[in-house]
Write a protein that holds these residues in place. Structure first.
Motif, PDB file in Angstrom:
ATOM      1  N   LYS A   1       1.114  -1.194   0.313  1.00 20.07           N
ATOM      2  CA  LYS A   1       0.059  -0.434  -0.120  1.00 20.07           C
ATOM      3  C   LYS A   1       1.110   1.354  -0.049  1.00 20.07           C
ATOM      4  CE  LYS A   1      -3.868   1.701   2.645  1.00 20.07           C
ATOM      5  NZ  LYS A   1      -5.285   1.284   3.610  1.00 20.07           N
TER       6      LYS A   1
ATOM      7  N   PHE B   1       0.840   5.191   0.605  1.00 13.67           N
ATOM      8  CA  PHE B   1      -0.457   6.402   0.906  1.00 13.67           C
ATOM      9  C   PHE B   1       1.183   7.981  -0.165  1.00 13.67           C
ATOM     10  CE2 PHE B   1       2.571   9.517   3.200  1.00 13.67           C
ATOM     11  CZ  PHE B   1       3.913   9.008   3.650  1.00 13.67           C
TER      12      PHE B   1
ATOM     13  N   ASP C   1     -10.237  11.108   5.045  1.00 14.23           N
ATOM     14  CA  ASP C   1      -9.077  10.539   5.447  1.00 14.23           C
ATOM     15  C   ASP C   1      -8.629  10.570   6.316  1.00 14.23           C
ATOM     16  OD1 ASP C   1      -6.981   8.721   2.792  1.00 14.23           O
ATOM     17  OD2 ASP C   1      -7.939   8.418   4.816  1.00 14.23           O
TER      18      ASP C   1
ATOM     19  N   VAL D   1      -6.071   8.943   7.686  1.00 16.01           N
ATOM     20  CA  VAL D   1      -4.415   9.327   7.373  1.00 16.01           C
ATOM     21  C   VAL D   1      -4.016  10.366   6.905  1.00 16.01           C
ATOM     22  CG1 VAL D   1      -2.416   8.226   5.462  1.00 16.01           C
ATOM     23  CG2 VAL D   1      -4.422   6.583   6.611  1.00 16.01           C
ATOM     24  N   GLN D   2      -5.049  11.714   6.405  1.00 20.43           N
ATOM     25  CA  GLN D   2      -4.331  12.877   5.961  1.00 20.43           C
ATOM     26  C   GLN D   2      -4.395  13.330   7.040  1.00 20.43           C
ATOM     27  OE1 GLN D   2      -3.062  13.770   2.679  1.00 20.43           O
ATOM     28  NE2 GLN D   2      -3.680  11.445   2.300  1.00 20.43           N
TER      29      GLN D   2
ATOM     30  N   TRP E   1      -3.464   2.961   8.654  1.00 22.93           N
ATOM     31  CA  TRP E   1      -2.977   2.582   7.354  1.00 22.93           C
ATOM     32  C   TRP E   1      -2.995   1.579   7.055  1.00 22.93           C
ATOM     33  CZ3 TRP E   1       2.619   2.431   5.297  1.00 22.93           C
ATOM     34  CH2 TRP E   1       2.807   2.334   3.846  1.00 22.93           C
TER      35      TRP E   1
END
Lengths: 216, 169
Positions: free
Chosen positions: B2, B4, B103, B105-106, B169
């Motif tokens: 994955k 990011f 998101d 993660v953001q 994540w």
């Protein structure tokens, strides 16, 4: 674009506490769909899969023809969620919440939000955590309408609330659907309410969803 | 594997959100000054060359780090949680934004970016002055004059956020 607003295709999922088993359905725009079932049947879990809280499932979930996998923020821009579990900024007023959270939406209509608050009898200056459960639900609904949701998810939104509020809620939803081609998917364990106020109903039991049929 | 990406569009939205939200928080400027004060005290302790304190060097450096971490935590808390007035309850921004087009993660990347620049600057200041003073006083440098500022002012704060990042994540 697909003719269906929401589609579950062979969805199977297992999280820590619950499993969804072979869920298949399609929702057409412009109708109110209800999923009924006892507590623990899996209604909220199904909604959580749409809201991307659980990421591990097999099968596909489509929103307006597009697979939602990996597209959480894009999909959530068009979905409104109304539920007791939905958190807002606790010490901010209804208007302050909208001013802050509207940054995440490209199409947020503040004038419409204020109009909806007035219609639903919510004071703009009321602090969120001091609102009653019913007031919070109404504020969330106003917020969801203001950001031009195409799919409204209501998770036990009417549970424990007075009949006057319930009538008002469904009236607002019908007016909204008359103006915009919005789809509503709600969960409830109140069969009589569902039968009177929705277009299609399906029963959920032990993680399995039956077929949607016309509400009586 | 994955991968990011930093979504600049989301980062801009998150920035706008916090700017608006903090404009209603009367405590925000006070917290910022408290954080700066603590960071200032910590920096003074962390400027002292490791060798100057012999046995106490490690202890004082740790105290300096703890004070710095406290200041950083106070400053960064405004991007993590919000207290509910007159109660002991907190709500995290992860929970508030869970059903929004954000998101997670953001959100964590935003927090990491917020702490990276001040931590990097403090780390460099501490390292440079520590080395200068150490060399002037003892004619030599200790490896701890590099390791402690780097580890305690930059790496550990970023690692703490990195753990949250890895979870999401």
């Amino acid at each position: 674009m697909s003719e269906y607003c929401l589609e579950f295709k062979n969805v199977n999922g297992k999280n820590r506490s619950f499993s969804l088993k072979d869920v298949n359905f399609k929702l057409e725009p412009g109708f109110i769909y209800a999923i009924a079932g006892e507590n623990g049947a899996g209604k909220t879990t199904l909604m959580q899969y749409i809201l991307r809280a659980f990421k591990h499932y097999t099968g596909n979930i489509f929103f307006e023809g597009e697979d939602i996998a990996g597209k959480h923020s894009d999909v959530m821009a068009h979905i409104g969620f109304v539920s007791e579990d939905n958190q807002f900024l606790p010490d901010r007023s209804a208007i302050q919440n909208a001013k802050c959270l509207s940054y995440f939406y490209d199409d947020f209509d503040m004038d419409l939000y204020k109009k909806m608050l007035e219609k639903l009898d919510i004071k703009q200056g009321s602090t969120y955590h001091k609102m009653s459960r019913g007031e919070k639900i109404k504020m969330q609904l106003a917020f969801a309408i203001a950001h031009k949701s195409r799919l409204l998810l209501l998770d036990e939104a009417t549970a424990g609330l007075d009949p006057v509020f319930r009538i008002e809620l469904f009236k607002v939803m019908r007016e909204l659907m008359a103006e915009e081609n919005v789809t509503v998917l709600m969960t409830s364990h109140n069969m009589s309410e569902i039968e009177k106020n929705t277009d299609y109903t399906a029963i959920m039991k032990d993680g399995r969803l039956g077929e949607f049929h016309e509400s009586i | 594997m994955k991968v990011f990406k930093i979504d600049e569009r989301q980062q801009k939205k998150i920035e706008g959100f916090f700017k608006e939200e903090l404009s209603y928080d009367q405590n925000a400027p006070i917290l910022k000054y408290v954080a700066c004060l603590l960071a200032g005290i910590a920096m003074m302790l962390l400027l002292v060359p490791f060798r100057a304190w012999e046995e106490d060097g490690a202890r004082l450096s740790i105290i300096g780090y703890v004070i710095f971490a406290g200041g950083l935590s106070i400053n960064n808390s405004k991007y993590k949680t919000r207290a509910i007035n007159n109660t002991n309850k907190y709500v995290s921004f992860m929970d508030i934004t869970r059903f929004l087009p954000v998101d997670p993660v953001q959100l964590i990347i935003f927090r990491i970016r917020k702490i990276f620049k001040p931590c990097a600057i403090c780390m460099l200041i501490s390292m440079v002055f520590r080395c200068l003073v150490s060399y002037a006083a003892y004619g030599m440098l200790s490896p701890w004059d590099f390791i402690l500022p780097l580890g305690s002012i930059l790496v550990i704060p970023l690692l703490t956020e990195g753990i949250a990042f890895a979870n999401h994540w």
